[in-house]
Design a protein around this motif. Sequence first.
Motif, short mmCIF file in Angstrom:
data_model
loop_
_atom_site.label_atom_id
_atom_site.label_comp_id
_atom_site.label_asym_id
_atom_site.label_seq_id
_atom_site.Cartn_x
_atom_site.Cartn_y
_atom_site.Cartn_z
N THR A 47 -53.19 -17.99 65.06
CA THR A 47 -54.44 -17.33 64.73
C THR A 47 -55.61 -18.25 65.05
OG1 THR A 47 -54.41 -18.15 62.46
CG2 THR A 47 -53.36 -16.02 62.87
N ILE A 48 -56.80 -17.70 64.98
CA ILE A 48 -58.00 -18.51 65.23
C ILE A 48 -58.07 -19.66 64.24
CG2 ILE A 48 -60.52 -18.47 65.07
CD1 ILE A 48 -60.40 -15.63 66.28
N ARG A 49 -57.76 -19.40 62.97
CA ARG A 49 -57.84 -20.46 61.97
C ARG A 49 -56.86 -21.59 62.27
NH1 ARG A 49 -60.40 -20.69 57.46
NH2 ARG A 49 -62.00 -20.36 59.03
N THR A 50 -55.64 -21.27 62.69
CA THR A 50 -54.67 -22.32 63.01
C THR A 50 -55.12 -23.13 64.22
OG1 THR A 50 -52.88 -21.04 62.03
CG2 THR A 50 -52.25 -22.81 63.52
N MET A 51 -55.73 -22.47 65.21
CA MET A 51 -56.28 -23.21 66.34
C MET A 51 -57.32 -24.22 65.85
SD MET A 51 -55.03 -22.24 69.36
CE MET A 51 -56.31 -22.37 70.61
N VAL A 53 -57.46 -25.59 62.84
CA VAL A 53 -56.74 -26.63 62.09
C VAL A 53 -56.13 -27.65 63.05
CG1 VAL A 53 -54.65 -27.04 60.73
CG2 VAL A 53 -56.28 -25.28 60.02
N PHE A 54 -55.50 -27.18 64.11
CA PHE A 54 -54.91 -28.10 65.08
C PHE A 54 -55.98 -28.92 65.77
CE2 PHE A 54 -50.85 -25.39 65.76
CZ PHE A 54 -50.24 -26.03 64.70
N GLU A 55 -57.13 -28.31 66.07
CA GLU A 55 -58.18 -29.09 66.74
C GLU A 55 -58.72 -30.18 65.82
OE1 GLU A 55 -62.57 -28.69 68.82
OE2 GLU A 55 -61.12 -27.09 69.08
N GLN A 56 -58.88 -29.88 64.53
CA GLN A 56 -59.46 -30.89 63.65
C GLN A 56 -58.52 -32.08 63.45
OE1 GLN A 56 -60.28 -28.88 59.94
NE2 GLN A 56 -58.34 -29.47 59.02
N ARG A 57 -57.24 -31.92 63.77
CA ARG A 57 -56.32 -33.06 63.74
C ARG A 57 -56.04 -33.62 65.13
NH1 ARG A 57 -57.80 -32.95 59.18
NH2 ARG A 57 -56.48 -32.57 57.34
N GLY A 58 -56.72 -33.09 66.14
CA GLY A 58 -56.55 -33.59 67.50
C GLY A 58 -55.23 -33.22 68.13
N VAL A 294 -51.59 -27.85 55.13
CA VAL A 294 -52.84 -28.59 55.31
C VAL A 294 -53.61 -28.64 53.99
CG1 VAL A 294 -55.06 -28.58 56.51
CG2 VAL A 294 -52.97 -28.07 57.76
N ASN A 295 -53.52 -27.58 53.20
CA ASN A 295 -54.17 -27.58 51.89
C ASN A 295 -53.47 -28.55 50.94
OD1 ASN A 295 -54.43 -26.49 48.95
ND2 ASN A 295 -56.09 -25.46 50.04
N LEU A 462 -67.41 -32.39 53.24
CA LEU A 462 -66.23 -31.69 53.73
C LEU A 462 -64.98 -32.30 53.12
CD1 LEU A 462 -67.10 -31.49 57.55
CD2 LEU A 462 -67.87 -30.01 55.68
N ARG A 463 -64.10 -31.45 52.63
CA ARG A 463 -62.79 -31.91 52.21
C ARG A 463 -61.95 -32.25 53.44
NH1 ARG A 463 -60.70 -27.42 47.89
NH2 ARG A 463 -59.62 -26.79 49.79
N PRO A 464 -60.83 -32.95 53.29
CA PRO A 464 -60.01 -33.28 54.46
C PRO A 464 -59.47 -32.06 55.20
CG PRO A 464 -59.47 -34.74 52.65
CD PRO A 464 -60.39 -33.70 52.09
N ASP A 465 -59.40 -30.90 54.53
CA ASP A 465 -58.95 -29.69 55.22
C ASP A 465 -60.09 -28.95 55.90
OD1 ASP A 465 -60.24 -28.73 52.97
OD2 ASP A 465 -58.51 -27.66 52.15
#
Length: 491
Positions: A47-51, A53-58, A294-295, A462-465
Amino acid sequence: MDASVIVVGAGPAGLMLAGELRLAGVDVIVLDRLPARTGESRGIGFTIRTMEVFEQRGLLPRFGEIRTSEAGHFGGLPLDLGVLGAAHGAARTVPQSTTEAMLEGWALDLGADIRRGQEFSGVAEDADGVNVTVQGGNRALRARYLVGCDGGRSAVRKAAGFDFPGTPATTELFLADIRGVELEPRTAGQQTAGGMVMVAQLPDGIHRIIVGERGKLPQRRTRPPHFTEVSDVWKRLTGIDISTAEPVWISAFTDAARQVTEYRRGRVLLAGDAAHVHLPAGGLGMNTSIQDSVNLGWKLGAVVCGTHGNTLLDSYHHERYEVGRRLLTNTRAQSSLILGGDEVGPLREVLGELLDQPGVEQYLAAKVSGTDIRYDVGGGENPLLGMRMPQLELIRGNRHLTSWQLLRPARGVLLDLNDNAALRRRAQPWTDRVDVVTASLRDLPPGIRPGSRPAGMSAALLRPDGHVAWTAPGSYADLPMALDRWFGPGR
């Protein structure tokens, strides 16, 4: 202690959690009963949200080229995900096997201990930790916390006594990846006289088919169905003979919908399908599971490292239980549309008309994309509070970067957009856990809707998530309260 945390299950949820814990500096053992990855791919996209999440962790570059799409659906009714104005589209053809291989490599690179062929068989909890027994092991493994990421039939959930209420299965569907035949694509939930069918094109000449025959009662299965069952149903519903195809793998699933009443019992926690099962409409199961981890990861990491108390783990239950509850409502509604017969026709027609009304398509697109998730973080009425910060283009010195890049280390971020020395002084007692970043905003990047970032925002915590815990303008007296709530007492 053999490890601070033991995770049972090396699927997407367990591997994501292992990586998040390692980013927090926590030693983790991952147990999985299978000797190797299966190569099966129940999920085939993000989903867009998982994309995000993956980007914010590189992690997105680890996949190579990803084909994205702005086409989605709700119960078979087409949606334009582009109305969300998100920085990413949804990925539709990334096999789960690829996702698991990527996440395993990432977790191993970070130092996770992944042990395959190790089947969990029991847990005993005491005041200081848990003893985890492994079938065939010489002794119990000792850890401070145990997390069950071991799927819908979770052995951890059963051993720890979690309640798992919900609605039982009423029908059974087949999923198969096949090669050697040519099939025209069919959208999700396409209706036939006797049920529903779907065809999606995967890489390497493979077709993903899903077929559900109306009135087919669920069976208790100890092994996958035979391909003749799948091909027979396919021919009855479509008139097309696929019996000569080569099955890559086959699975059966149902429309059962269940959710645990609590995501944490003492030192045992659940994430992913161990905590919730439902019809896999739109691939939401794997994506929600990754986001559970991630949460949980940064919160469990903070508790293990001693910077926060156990109360932080309560927020994991409160936040993700509500997400799971809404997920079951969402997928049960889609189940009615996808699996229903002629009696659901009027409902489909009315919903199709509603999609032409302002805001309706955006509402449903956000629901199936995971971008509507907002946590109760308190602290004011700013519409960004509790939401994920949209991708902001920043200038720091002579360097261009994004707000999501700041989240790579999985630490908190206090983003100072107004070069406010007083603000930075207030955050000083937390700088061992929170990165204070002074930067200025570039123009909004393509795809970010006007209004995603409220005009005049001068700072955000911002929280880490990636979720926003505090913003300015607002009371600067609230900043230490927000820092204390999410990151523990200051030094």
